[in-house]
Every structure is written in C-alpha cells, then in structure tokens.
Design a protein around this motif. Structure first.
Motif, PDB file in Angstrom:
ATOM      1  N   LEU A  23      37.951  -1.034 -21.752  1.00  0.00           N
ATOM      2  CA  LEU A  23      38.091   0.333 -21.258  1.00  0.00           C
ATOM      3  C   LEU A  23      37.737   1.348 -22.344  1.00  0.00           C
ATOM      4  CD1 LEU A  23      38.973   2.317 -19.044  1.00  0.00           C
ATOM      5  CD2 LEU A  23      41.318   2.109 -19.920  1.00  0.00           C
ATOM      6  N   ILE A  24      38.231   1.097 -23.554  1.00  0.00           N
ATOM      7  CA  ILE A  24      37.924   1.989 -24.671  1.00  0.00           C
ATOM      8  C   ILE A  24      36.425   2.002 -24.955  1.00  0.00           C
ATOM      9  CG2 ILE A  24      38.223   2.332 -27.164  1.00  0.00           C
ATOM     10  CD1 ILE A  24      41.067   1.253 -26.841  1.00  0.00           C
ATOM     11  N   THR A  25      35.816   0.823 -24.895  1.00  0.00           N
ATOM     12  CA  THR A  25      34.368   0.716 -25.140  1.00  0.00           C
ATOM     13  C   THR A  25      33.572   1.481 -24.083  1.00  0.00           C
ATOM     14  OG1 THR A  25      34.678  -1.480 -26.118  1.00  0.00           O
ATOM     15  CG2 THR A  25      32.444  -0.880 -25.438  1.00  0.00           C
ATOM     16  N   VAL A  26      33.989   1.344 -22.812  1.00  0.00           N
ATOM     17  CA  VAL A  26      33.307   2.047 -21.714  1.00  0.00           C
ATOM     18  C   VAL A  26      33.439   3.561 -21.891  1.00  0.00           C
ATOM     19  CG1 VAL A  26      33.353   2.518 -19.236  1.00  0.00           C
ATOM     20  CG2 VAL A  26      33.513   0.160 -20.060  1.00  0.00           C
ATOM     21  N   ILE A  27      34.658   4.011 -22.248  1.00  0.00           N
ATOM     22  CA  ILE A  27      34.880   5.452 -22.459  1.00  0.00           C
ATOM     23  C   ILE A  27      34.028   5.956 -23.608  1.00  0.00           C
ATOM     24  CG2 ILE A  27      36.578   7.164 -23.205  1.00  0.00           C
ATOM     25  CD1 ILE A  27      38.698   5.553 -21.675  1.00  0.00           C
ATOM     26  N   PHE A  28      33.980   5.173 -24.702  1.00  0.00           N
ATOM     27  CA  PHE A  28      33.188   5.563 -25.869  1.00  0.00           C
ATOM     28  C   PHE A  28      31.709   5.667 -25.512  1.00  0.00           C
ATOM     29  CE2 PHE A  28      30.577   4.439 -29.538  1.00  0.00           C
ATOM     30  CZ  PHE A  28      30.992   5.396 -30.464  1.00  0.00           C
ATOM     31  N   ILE A  29      31.204   4.669 -24.777  1.00  0.00           N
ATOM     32  CA  ILE A  29      29.792   4.683 -24.382  1.00  0.00           C
ATOM     33  C   ILE A  29      29.509   5.858 -23.459  1.00  0.00           C
ATOM     34  CG2 ILE A  29      28.009   3.447 -23.083  1.00  0.00           C
ATOM     35  CD1 ILE A  29      29.262   0.835 -24.070  1.00  0.00           C
ATOM     36  N   PHE A  30      30.450   6.128 -22.531  1.00  0.00           N
ATOM     37  CA  PHE A  30      30.287   7.247 -21.603  1.00  0.00           C
ATOM     38  C   PHE A  30      30.228   8.578 -22.361  1.00  0.00           C
ATOM     39  CE2 PHE A  30      32.362  10.628 -19.119  1.00  0.00           C
ATOM     40  CZ  PHE A  30      31.450  10.718 -18.074  1.00  0.00           C
ATOM     41  N   LEU A  31      31.152   8.760 -23.310  1.00  0.00           N
ATOM     42  CA  LEU A  31      31.164  10.011 -24.088  1.00  0.00           C
ATOM     43  C   LEU A  31      29.910  10.132 -24.950  1.00  0.00           C
ATOM     44  CD1 LEU A  31      34.907  10.137 -25.231  1.00  0.00           C
ATOM     45  CD2 LEU A  31      33.796  11.542 -23.490  1.00  0.00           C
ATOM     46  N   PHE A  32      29.474   9.003 -25.512  1.00  0.00           N
ATOM     47  CA  PHE A  32      28.257   9.014 -26.326  1.00  0.00           C
ATOM     48  C   PHE A  32      27.044   9.411 -25.495  1.00  0.00           C
ATOM     49  CE2 PHE A  32      24.404   6.746 -27.707  1.00  0.00           C
ATOM     50  CZ  PHE A  32      24.243   7.298 -28.973  1.00  0.00           C
ATOM     51  N   LEU A  33      26.949   8.857 -24.279  1.00  0.00           N
ATOM     52  CA  LEU A  33      25.822   9.185 -23.401  1.00  0.00           C
ATOM     53  C   LEU A  33      25.881  10.650 -22.963  1.00  0.00           C
ATOM     54  CD1 LEU A  33      25.618   5.961 -21.201  1.00  0.00           C
ATOM     55  CD2 LEU A  33      24.051   6.678 -23.011  1.00  0.00           C
ATOM     56  N   CYS A  34      27.110  11.156 -22.744  1.00  0.00           N
ATOM     57  CA  CYS A  34      27.257  12.569 -22.385  1.00  0.00           C
ATOM     58  C   CYS A  34      26.805  13.474 -23.521  1.00  0.00           C
ATOM     59  CB  CYS A  34      28.713  12.867 -22.033  1.00  0.00           C
ATOM     60  SG  CYS A  34      29.231  12.233 -20.427  1.00  0.00           S
TER      61      CYS A  34
ATOM     62  N   LEU B   4      24.747  12.691 -25.919  1.00  0.00           N
ATOM     63  CA  LEU B   4      23.298  12.531 -26.067  1.00  0.00           C
ATOM     64  C   LEU B   4      22.558  13.326 -25.002  1.00  0.00           C
ATOM     65  CD1 LEU B   4      21.044  11.084 -27.643  1.00  0.00           C
ATOM     66  CD2 LEU B   4      21.205   9.207 -25.990  1.00  0.00           C
ATOM     67  N   SER B   5      23.049  13.276 -23.769  1.00  0.00           N
ATOM     68  CA  SER B   5      22.412  14.015 -22.672  1.00  0.00           C
ATOM     69  C   SER B   5      22.436  15.514 -22.935  1.00  0.00           C
ATOM     70  CB  SER B   5      23.122  13.704 -21.349  1.00  0.00           C
ATOM     71  OG  SER B   5      23.011  12.338 -21.022  1.00  0.00           O
TER      72      SER B   5
END
Length: 338
Positions: free
Chosen positions: A17-28, A30-31
């Motif tokens: 869950l932490i990894t998914v949140i981190f990836i989501f925030l990183f992609l946000c 970056l976008s």
C-alpha cells in the motif's frame, strides 16, 4: 506459525500500500511538472512564477530589514498568465537595461510599471527615454505599495539625484498595506513617526517553524502547491481582505507616506508627482485631495485605464501599446515643464 504468517502477510500488504501511494504521488508530481497547466491557469501561474524568494525566484529577503528586494545582476525568464518575458536587473536590483550613476527620472510603482508580461523594450521606462532626453530609472517591482516605495526612494534617491519622481498608484496598493502591516504598525507610522524617519518594522514577516516548514513544502511539492492554490481560489474572502474605505487607517498611512516621499523629494531638489492608475473614482478623488492639500502635481490617466486595448489579454497589466501610451502622457507633462 499461522500468527507469524498473518503478521508477515499484513506487513506485505502495508508495504504494498505504501509503495502504491508513493508511486501514485510520484506520478502526480511528474505529471504536474510535465503538464503544469493541467489543473488550470491559476495553478500553472503558481508552478511557473518567479515572483518569489526561492532559488529560481527574482527576490531575496534583506537580512537587516526583512524587506523583500529583487536580486541584483540577475537574469531569468519570467512567466504569468501565458506571458513570458526576460527579467534582468542592474547592480541595485532593478529592471533597467544599463547601469545608472545618475537619473533624471525615478519611476516608483508596482508590477504595471515594472513591466509584468512584457520585455524591457516594451516598458514605460524604455519608451520614456526614447521620447525624451531624460534618463529614466525604473524602480518599480511586482507587489510594491507605498510601504516599500518610500523605503526604496530613501535608499537610492539621493545617489540617483533625479529631477522628477513619478509615484504610480495602483488600485490594489491599499489592500497590500492591509496584508503587509498590522494595525499597530500603521498607527505608529501615521500618528507618531516623524516625516524624516524612514525606519520600519514588519511583525507579519516573522516566520515560525510551522510557517517555515509549510513554505518549504509548497516550494518542493507540486501537489501541495496545487492544493493550496485551489484552496485560495475557493476562499478568496478569507485570504484577501476587502478594499479599505478611503477614510480607513490604510488610507491615512497612504497619505502620510505620500507626504514623506514628497518631503524627501524636496530635500534632493526633485519634483514629486502622483500618477493614479485606477478605475476607482473614490480612490482617484482621494488622491486628488491629497495632491491639492500638499501642493503635489497629479497626472490623470483615465484615457489609459478605461481602454481595454492597452491591457494584456486575460491580464489587467499594460501591454506594449499601454506602456507607450503612458509614456506619452508623462512626456506631455514633462514637455510643459521645459
């Protein structure tokens, strides 16, 4: 074993869950970096503006006074409302294309006179030099009001030794005082401070650890800055005060500041002139009263301020034609003096 296995699986789930949140925030993040306008023009402005004290920003905070000044000998590409322009300062930190040991004219004002949205060769100061034999020194900066302008005039006026000091008043200058100063600070200046005393305090500038960390978060995170900008957009009445009445403490401060700048200009044998840049009839009338009571020349600009052809599209600042027109108005005044 089952308990250990459950705990192990639970930890895996939490880690996932932490990894998914981190990836989501990183992609946000970056976008938002790649597509700064994806959330609208207001958020894009905050992402790309250089009107700040960050490493890439055009300002720094003067250590002994806390005054926000523009970085000297600094060049960058500035942005706002889909307009890009080259921002370049001289050794004093003002937007001039050459060094001035002396100037015939000082221009005091905010972002309009600074030249928001246009390059230097499209500003009032540039056109004024082209239309007259005078050297015009642009001392205007984004966000300035009488509070900063009287300080800058005192700091640099004597060494520049001008013949004329043009003080440009824009309609949000009074509201800026509300944001910058506490009522006690304004009261002290209005009722106690001597006209020859240019010292000041700014208690609102003091920053606690929470404010420091919050500002750092806004500086480093596009997501945080976007959320804050959206909050401000939907809470304008909370963040920005209403325009003060012409009989308010802010207007008393404005009047005293004008008197102070006039007194200082007299001391260096310069003529101090008020130039209102406002559509507000009550503000114009108040400035006319102040000018008349203190024997200060005032130049009317209604033909400029009420004509949209002189404004940048989707922005209330002057375009190139607007700066040229304002310069013509000032030139006409100067021609009558010579």
């Amino acid at each position: 074993m089952k308990i250990k296995e459950k705990l192990f699986n639970k930890r895996k789930e939490i880690l996932l869950l932490i990894t998914v949140i981190f990836i989501f925030l990183f992609l946000c993040e970056l976008s938002l970096m790649v597509f700064p306008g994806i959330l609208g023009p207001a958020v894009k402005n905050q992402f790309l503006t250089k009107y700040n004290t960050t490493e890439k920003g055009i300002y720094f905070t003067e250590e002994n006074t806390g005054m926000r000044l523009m970085k000297p000998n600094f060049e960058t590409t500035a942005y706002y409302n889909d307009y890009y322009w080259i921002h370049k300062t001289d050794s004093r930190g003002f937007r001039n294309n050459k060094e001035y040991q002396q100037a015939d004219i000082i221009l005091l004002g905010d972002s309009i006179i600074y030249g928001h949205g246009v390059n230097y060769e499209q500003t009032t100061g540039y056109f004024l030099e082209q239309q007259t034999d005078f050297k015009a020194y642009n001392m205007a900066r984004q966000g300035d009001s009488a509070f900063e302008e009287k300080y800058l005039l005192k700091k640099y006026g004597k060494e520049l030794n001008p013949k004329y000091v043009f003080y440009f008043f824009f309609e949000n200058d009074i509201t800026d005082l509300t944001i910058l100063l506490t009522p006690k600070e304004m009261e002290y200046f209005v009722f106690e401070q001597d006209l020859n005393d240019f010292s000041f305090t700014q208690s609102k500038k003091k920053q606690g650890i929470k404010e420091f960390l919050f500002n750092k978060l806004l500086e480093k995170s596009k997501i945080a800055l976007a959320l804050y900008t959206i909050f401000v957009m939907h809470n304008q009445n909370v963040v920005y005060p209403e325009k003060p009445d012409v009989n308010s403490l802010e207007w008393q401060y404005e009047e005293k500041a004008i008197k102070q700048m006039k007194t200082f200009s007299d001391s260096i044998n310069a003529e101090f002139i008020i130039v209102p840049l406002t559509k507000d009839e009550k503000q114009t009338q108040k400035l006319n009263e102040i000018a008349q009571q203190n024997q200060i020349p005032i130049i009317q600009t209604k033909e400029l301020m009420f004509n949209e052809q002189y404004r940048l599209k989707n922005d209330r600042h002057l375009n190139e034609e607007g700066h040229k027109k304002l310069s013509e108005i000032l030139t006409n005044y100067l021609n009558k003096k010579t």
